[in-house]
Design a protein around this motif. Structure first.
Motif, PDB file in Angstrom:
ATOM      1  N   VAL A  10       0.867  -1.184   0.000  1.00  0.00           N
ATOM      2  CA  VAL A  10       0.000   0.000   0.000  1.00  0.00           C
ATOM      3  C   VAL A  10       0.900   1.229   0.000  1.00  0.00           C
ATOM      4  O   VAL A  10       1.747   1.382   0.886  1.00  0.00           O
ATOM      5  CB  VAL A  10      -0.919   0.016   1.247  1.00  0.00           C
ATOM      6  N   GLU A  11       0.738   2.076  -1.020  1.00  0.00           N
ATOM      7  CA  GLU A  11       1.555   3.290  -1.095  1.00  0.00           C
ATOM      8  C   GLU A  11       0.956   4.370  -0.194  1.00  0.00           C
ATOM      9  O   GLU A  11      -0.238   4.348   0.098  1.00  0.00           O
ATOM     10  CB  GLU A  11       1.609   3.813  -2.542  1.00  0.00           C
ATOM     11  N   MET A  12       1.796   5.335   0.230  1.00  0.00           N
ATOM     12  CA  MET A  12       1.319   6.409   1.085  1.00  0.00           C
ATOM     13  C   MET A  12       0.273   7.267   0.357  1.00  0.00           C
ATOM     14  O   MET A  12      -0.519   7.966   0.985  1.00  0.00           O
ATOM     15  CB  MET A  12       2.486   7.279   1.576  1.00  0.00           C
ATOM     16  N   THR A  13       0.285   7.226  -0.971  1.00  0.00           N
ATOM     17  CA  THR A  13      -0.649   8.042  -1.754  1.00  0.00           C
ATOM     18  C   THR A  13      -1.922   7.279  -2.147  1.00  0.00           C
ATOM     19  O   THR A  13      -2.828   7.869  -2.731  1.00  0.00           O
ATOM     20  CB  THR A  13       0.039   8.523  -3.046  1.00  0.00           C
ATOM     21  N   ASP A  14      -1.993   5.984  -1.846  1.00  0.00           N
ATOM     22  CA  ASP A  14      -3.189   5.202  -2.216  1.00  0.00           C
ATOM     23  C   ASP A  14      -4.421   5.693  -1.448  1.00  0.00           C
ATOM     24  O   ASP A  14      -4.353   5.937  -0.242  1.00  0.00           O
ATOM     25  CB  ASP A  14      -2.988   3.709  -1.881  1.00  0.00           C
ATOM     26  N   LYS A  15      -5.541   5.816  -2.139  1.00  0.00           N
ATOM     27  CA  LYS A  15      -6.783   6.139  -1.430  1.00  0.00           C
ATOM     28  C   LYS A  15      -7.245   4.897  -0.667  1.00  0.00           C
ATOM     29  O   LYS A  15      -7.038   3.764  -1.120  1.00  0.00           O
ATOM     30  CB  LYS A  15      -7.853   6.575  -2.424  1.00  0.00           C
ATOM     31  N   PRO A  16      -7.879   5.110   0.498  1.00  0.00           N
ATOM     32  CA  PRO A  16      -8.278   3.972   1.332  1.00  0.00           C
ATOM     33  C   PRO A  16      -9.114   2.937   0.582  1.00  0.00           C
ATOM     34  O   PRO A  16      -8.799   1.737   0.625  1.00  0.00           O
ATOM     35  CB  PRO A  16      -9.099   4.640   2.438  1.00  0.00           C
ATOM     36  N   GLY A  17     -10.146   3.392  -0.146  1.00  0.00           N
ATOM     37  CA  GLY A  17     -11.016   2.460  -0.853  1.00  0.00           C
ATOM     38  C   GLY A  17     -10.254   1.666  -1.898  1.00  0.00           C
ATOM     39  O   GLY A  17     -10.447   0.456  -2.064  1.00  0.00           O
ATOM     40  N   TYR A  18      -9.327   2.348  -2.586  1.00  0.00           N
ATOM     41  CA  TYR A  18      -8.510   1.691  -3.602  1.00  0.00           C
ATOM     42  C   TYR A  18      -7.626   0.616  -2.971  1.00  0.00           C
ATOM     43  O   TYR A  18      -7.523  -0.507  -3.482  1.00  0.00           O
ATOM     44  CB  TYR A  18      -7.656   2.739  -4.330  1.00  0.00           C
ATOM     45  N   SER A  19      -7.017   0.958  -1.831  1.00  0.00           N
ATOM     46  CA  SER A  19      -6.130  -0.010  -1.172  1.00  0.00           C
ATOM     47  C   SER A  19      -6.910  -1.275  -0.784  1.00  0.00           C
ATOM     48  O   SER A  19      -6.393  -2.380  -0.850  1.00  0.00           O
ATOM     49  CB  SER A  19      -5.474   0.602   0.068  1.00  0.00           C
ATOM     50  N   LEU A  20      -8.161  -1.066  -0.392  1.00  0.00           N
ATOM     51  CA  LEU A  20      -8.993  -2.199   0.036  1.00  0.00           C
ATOM     52  C   LEU A  20      -9.380  -3.088  -1.159  1.00  0.00           C
ATOM     53  O   LEU A  20      -9.267  -4.308  -1.115  1.00  0.00           O
ATOM     54  CB  LEU A  20     -10.250  -1.663   0.723  1.00  0.00           C
ATOM     55  N   ARG A  21      -9.820  -2.447  -2.239  1.00  0.00           N
ATOM     56  CA  ARG A  21     -10.294  -3.196  -3.413  1.00  0.00           C
ATOM     57  C   ARG A  21      -9.158  -3.811  -4.212  1.00  0.00           C
ATOM     58  O   ARG A  21      -9.216  -4.966  -4.623  1.00  0.00           O
ATOM     59  CB  ARG A  21     -11.069  -2.257  -4.349  1.00  0.00           C
ATOM     60  N   ALA A  22      -8.109  -3.005  -4.440  1.00  0.00           N
ATOM     61  CA  ALA A  22      -7.094  -3.413  -5.415  1.00  0.00           C
ATOM     62  C   ALA A  22      -5.902  -4.139  -4.799  1.00  0.00           C
ATOM     63  O   ALA A  22      -5.091  -4.708  -5.513  1.00  0.00           O
ATOM     64  CB  ALA A  22      -6.608  -2.172  -6.185  1.00  0.00           C
ATOM     65  N   LYS A  23      -5.771  -4.085  -3.471  1.00  0.00           N
ATOM     66  CA  LYS A  23      -4.569  -4.671  -2.874  1.00  0.00           C
ATOM     67  C   LYS A  23      -4.865  -5.648  -1.735  1.00  0.00           C
ATOM     68  O   LYS A  23      -4.400  -5.475  -0.606  1.00  0.00           O
ATOM     69  CB  LYS A  23      -3.640  -3.536  -2.397  1.00  0.00           C
ATOM     70  N   PRO A  24      -5.616  -6.732  -2.078  1.00  0.00           N
ATOM     71  CA  PRO A  24      -5.925  -7.716  -1.033  1.00  0.00           C
ATOM     72  C   PRO A  24      -4.692  -8.509  -0.604  1.00  0.00           C
ATOM     73  O   PRO A  24      -4.733  -9.201   0.416  1.00  0.00           O
ATOM     74  CB  PRO A  24      -6.959  -8.622  -1.708  1.00  0.00           C
ATOM     75  N   GLN A  25      -3.610  -8.399  -1.360  1.00  0.00           N
ATOM     76  CA  GLN A  25      -2.376  -9.121  -1.027  1.00  0.00           C
ATOM     77  C   GLN A  25      -1.301  -8.172  -0.499  1.00  0.00           C
ATOM     78  O   GLN A  25      -0.110  -8.487  -0.564  1.00  0.00           O
ATOM     79  CB  GLN A  25      -1.853  -9.872  -2.253  1.00  0.00           C
ATOM     80  N   SER A  26      -1.729  -7.007   0.019  1.00  0.00           N
ATOM     81  CA  SER A  26      -0.728  -6.063   0.545  1.00  0.00           C
ATOM     82  C   SER A  26      -0.204  -6.553   1.888  1.00  0.00           C
ATOM     83  O   SER A  26      -0.882  -7.298   2.606  1.00  0.00           O
ATOM     84  CB  SER A  26      -1.349  -4.681   0.723  1.00  0.00           C
ATOM     85  N   SER A  27       0.987  -6.092   2.231  1.00  0.00           N
ATOM     86  CA  SER A  27       1.579  -6.461   3.531  1.00  0.00           C
ATOM     87  C   SER A  27       0.677  -5.974   4.668  1.00  0.00           C
ATOM     88  O   SER A  27       0.521  -6.661   5.683  1.00  0.00           O
ATOM     89  CB  SER A  27       2.971  -5.838   3.652  1.00  0.00           C
ATOM     90  N   MET A  28       0.076  -4.794   4.495  1.00  0.00           N
ATOM     91  CA  MET A  28      -0.791  -4.243   5.529  1.00  0.00           C
ATOM     92  C   MET A  28      -2.005  -5.142   5.757  1.00  0.00           C
ATOM     93  O   MET A  28      -2.318  -5.540   6.883  1.00  0.00           O
ATOM     94  CB  MET A  28      -1.253  -2.842   5.092  1.00  0.00           C
ATOM     95  N   ARG A  29      -2.658  -5.500   4.653  1.00  0.00           N
ATOM     96  CA  ARG A  29      -3.865  -6.298   4.728  1.00  0.00           C
ATOM     97  C   ARG A  29      -3.584  -7.696   5.289  1.00  0.00           C
ATOM     98  O   ARG A  29      -4.325  -8.219   6.131  1.00  0.00           O
ATOM     99  CB  ARG A  29      -4.496  -6.379   3.329  1.00  0.00           C
ATOM    100  N   ILE A  30      -2.479  -8.279   4.851  1.00  0.00           N
ATOM    101  CA  ILE A  30      -2.148  -9.630   5.325  1.00  0.00           C
ATOM    102  C   ILE A  30      -1.799  -9.610   6.808  1.00  0.00           C
ATOM    103  O   ILE A  30      -2.208 -10.496   7.572  1.00  0.00           O
ATOM    104  CB  ILE A  30      -1.038 -10.254   4.453  1.00  0.00           C
ATOM    105  N   ALA A  31      -1.095  -8.562   7.248  1.00  0.00           N
ATOM    106  CA  ALA A  31      -0.777  -8.440   8.679  1.00  0.00           C
ATOM    107  C   ALA A  31      -2.070  -8.347   9.494  1.00  0.00           C
ATOM    108  O   ALA A  31      -2.195  -8.947  10.571  1.00  0.00           O
ATOM    109  CB  ALA A  31       0.103  -7.218   8.920  1.00  0.00           C
ATOM    110  N   LEU A  32      -3.053  -7.597   8.973  1.00  0.00           N
ATOM    111  CA  LEU A  32      -4.346  -7.481   9.661  1.00  0.00           C
ATOM    112  C   LEU A  32      -5.108  -8.808   9.627  1.00  0.00           C
ATOM    113  O   LEU A  32      -5.717  -9.211  10.631  1.00  0.00           O
ATOM    114  CB  LEU A  32      -5.195  -6.377   9.019  1.00  0.00           C
ATOM    115  N   ASP A  33      -5.062  -9.478   8.475  1.00  0.00           N
ATOM    116  CA  ASP A  33      -5.749 -10.771   8.354  1.00  0.00           C
ATOM    117  C   ASP A  33      -5.183 -11.793   9.344  1.00  0.00           C
ATOM    118  O   ASP A  33      -5.926 -12.634   9.865  1.00  0.00           O
ATOM    119  CB  ASP A  33      -5.622 -11.310   6.918  1.00  0.00           C
ATOM    120  N   LEU A  34      -3.875 -11.712   9.585  1.00  0.00           N
ATOM    121  CA  LEU A  34      -3.251 -12.645  10.552  1.00  0.00           C
ATOM    122  C   LEU A  34      -3.877 -12.444  11.931  1.00  0.00           C
ATOM    123  O   LEU A  34      -4.088 -13.414  12.669  1.00  0.00           O
ATOM    124  CB  LEU A  34      -1.733 -12.415  10.611  1.00  0.00           C
TER     125      LEU A  34
END
Lengths: 341, 341
Positions: free
Chosen positions: A69-93
């Motif tokens: 997830v880039e610092m410039t990514d919009k929240p909704g975009y990060s959620l939809r387009a980056k289900p394999q991001s380090s942030m999302r996976i850390a939260l999923d854990l």
């Protein structure tokens, strides 16, 4: 209790993974019974772990995540387009009970949106809140919330922030009856807007909160209250305005340093003291912020945090997870809701 | 033009009439073509004027007012119960064209309510706003509004604050195209609440305002904008939080002074510099705030202002009255409203 497991989003923050690995090196040494799951791109992180001498530790696991997830990514975009991001996976854990807490220095908006989606709020909790500890003149701290998760809040939400903040202050700041206040533009009852006035009534009526009334901005650091509640718009601007003033002061100090030999001497003598003040001036840089009200512990370290700040955020995550803060909040919110029925 | 006439509410402020008379003494010397109407209780003020050597000046008139608005009076109460207060009479003098501006260090809420009642808003102006100049790191200033006159604002009101602030910056700060910004919790378009987003659209569309977008709290003092617009709740808390941080820093500095001989030495060397920084740290203490959007010039000096601050407020009143700021605002607001139809 079982060993604590922390998921570190290693790709977030303005300063990249090296800051996270540096903080991990220290935390790995200091917290000998904690397991660390480092989440991010293998190719980037493996060499950093190797050069930090951490690649063979049985307490460190590298968990590959393709996306960032880039610092410039919009929240909704990060959620939809980056289900394999380090942030999302850390939260999923955390959501999957494979980790007890998640720490990220990534994009705040994206972290809130992904955490809300992955972890959900606790039963009965209306909205999660971003909370940070600010210093006071007695050398103690107060919790300030919300710092930006909720640009608009109704009075029920502010009331719940008071309840949640109070639970956190009891268990983290070790206070029996934390003083809870609402941040307002005046201390008299008639001041402010309808939302804070209605929230004040709810807090006043609750036997579960030691509500002390309104406080003004100039009392933020005055040890008047242990929990200071406001909506995310106001909290964000209050804290960032202080940052702005701190930057102005540092700028002025630098100007004066270049112009007077006496101040150059002074700076030499006081370098440590100055650094300490500087850390105080930007409390959210130094302390991580907790995203509370969720079914799991999530700590946000500041985007341009250095490794000290990330290390401090790891410490916060350990405290919150050891205390079982989400469950304590859940119990209290349930009690309050049952009584209101 | 005719001689300028200023009405001074001599009974307002935490520090009483002596501060006002001290400031008057200096202003009387410095502004040789200004008439001063000193409003308040004869029995209190006459001796002060005599001992200041001002009782025989043809440019000073003492205007008796029986009542005094206390700092603790509620705004509505001051309006209903104290029609003969020094504050109200000073405002009435402006409304009746017997004075060109009014300066008061009294109760802010009462001043706003009485001014709104006595002077009314300019045609087309939705709400008056409290505006102050805050310093920036380039040594210049920006106007910040609203600072507390309006706890809740709709987008039309914020838009008008942008227009009024822009006119003030053009004529008072002498800027051709003042940069107007909205204070928000993020700089991206999607950030904030519906009100600031709608205000942004209005400002963006107007050919009369050089709108540059959202700025965050940490840019307040960064010379990013010349006019910074927010509602009174947010503005009040932003500025007071900075005051709170300033007090924390001064407290820390005092602590360090008592503990190290080196810092005692430093303070000796830098006393002037420190005082200057201290004034910067509390901009609203140093600068008066203008209540703009009314049919007359009203300047609010800080309640616990010293005579320097009250003198500075007198200077601001002279600038605004000489420029004819209310008329300039009226013309611009009319132009904008006609275009919107």
């Amino acid at each position: 209790m079982a060993t604590l497991r922390l998921a570190l989003d290693a790709m977030g923050g303005d300063n990249g993974p090296s800051v996270v690995i540096e903080a991990l090196q220290r935390a790995h040494r200091q917290f000998a019974d904690v397991q660390f799951i480092v989440v991010g791109q293998d190719a980037v992180l493996q060499p950093l772990l190797t050069s930090a001498g951490l690649d063979n530790s049985p307490r460190i696991t590298l968990h590959h995540a393709e996306q960032v997830v880039e610092m410039t990514d919009k929240p909704g975009y990060s959620l939809r387009a980056k289900p394999q991001s380090s942030m999302r996976i850390a939260l999923d854990l955390v959501a999957d009970k494979q980790a007890d807490a998640c720490i990220s220095a990534g994009n705040t908006g994206a972290l809130m949106t992904n955490a809300y989606f992955a972890l959900k709020t606790l039963p009965g909790v209306l909205r999660p809140a971003l909370m940070s500890a600010i210093p006071n003149r007695q050398g103690g701290h107060a919790f300030l919330l919300d710092l930006g998760a909720n640009p608009v809040c109704d009075s029920d939400t502010l009331f719940q922030f008071g309840v949640m903040g109070s639970v956190a202050a009891q268990h983290v700041l070790k206070l029996e009856q934390p003083r809870v206040a609402l941040l307002n533009m005046g201390s008299e009852d008639i001041k402010g807007n309808d939302v804070v006035k209605a929230a004040a009534q709810l807090l006043q009526q609750s036997p579960h909160v030691n509500y002390i009334g309104f406080i003004e901005g100039d009392d933020l650091f005055a040890d008047r209250a242990d929990v200071i509640v406001c909506d995310g718009f106001v909290g964000n601007i209050a804290l960032k305005s202080c940052e702005g003033l701190a930057e102005l002061l540092m700028h002025n100090m630098r100007q004066s340093i270049s112009s007077h030999w006496t101040s150059r001497l002074f700076v030499k003598l006081f370098q440590r003291q100055l650094q300490k003040s500087w850390d105080w001036l930007k409390p959210d840089h130094y302390n991580g912020a907790s995203l509370i009200g969720l079914r799991g512990v999530v700590i946000k370290s500041h985007g341009d945090a250095n490794s000290d700040a990330f290390f401090s955020a790891i410490g916060q995550a350990i405290t919150a997870a050891t205390q079982g803060l989400p469950n304590l909040i859940k119990d209290k919110v349930e009690t309050v809701l049952l009584e209101q029925q």
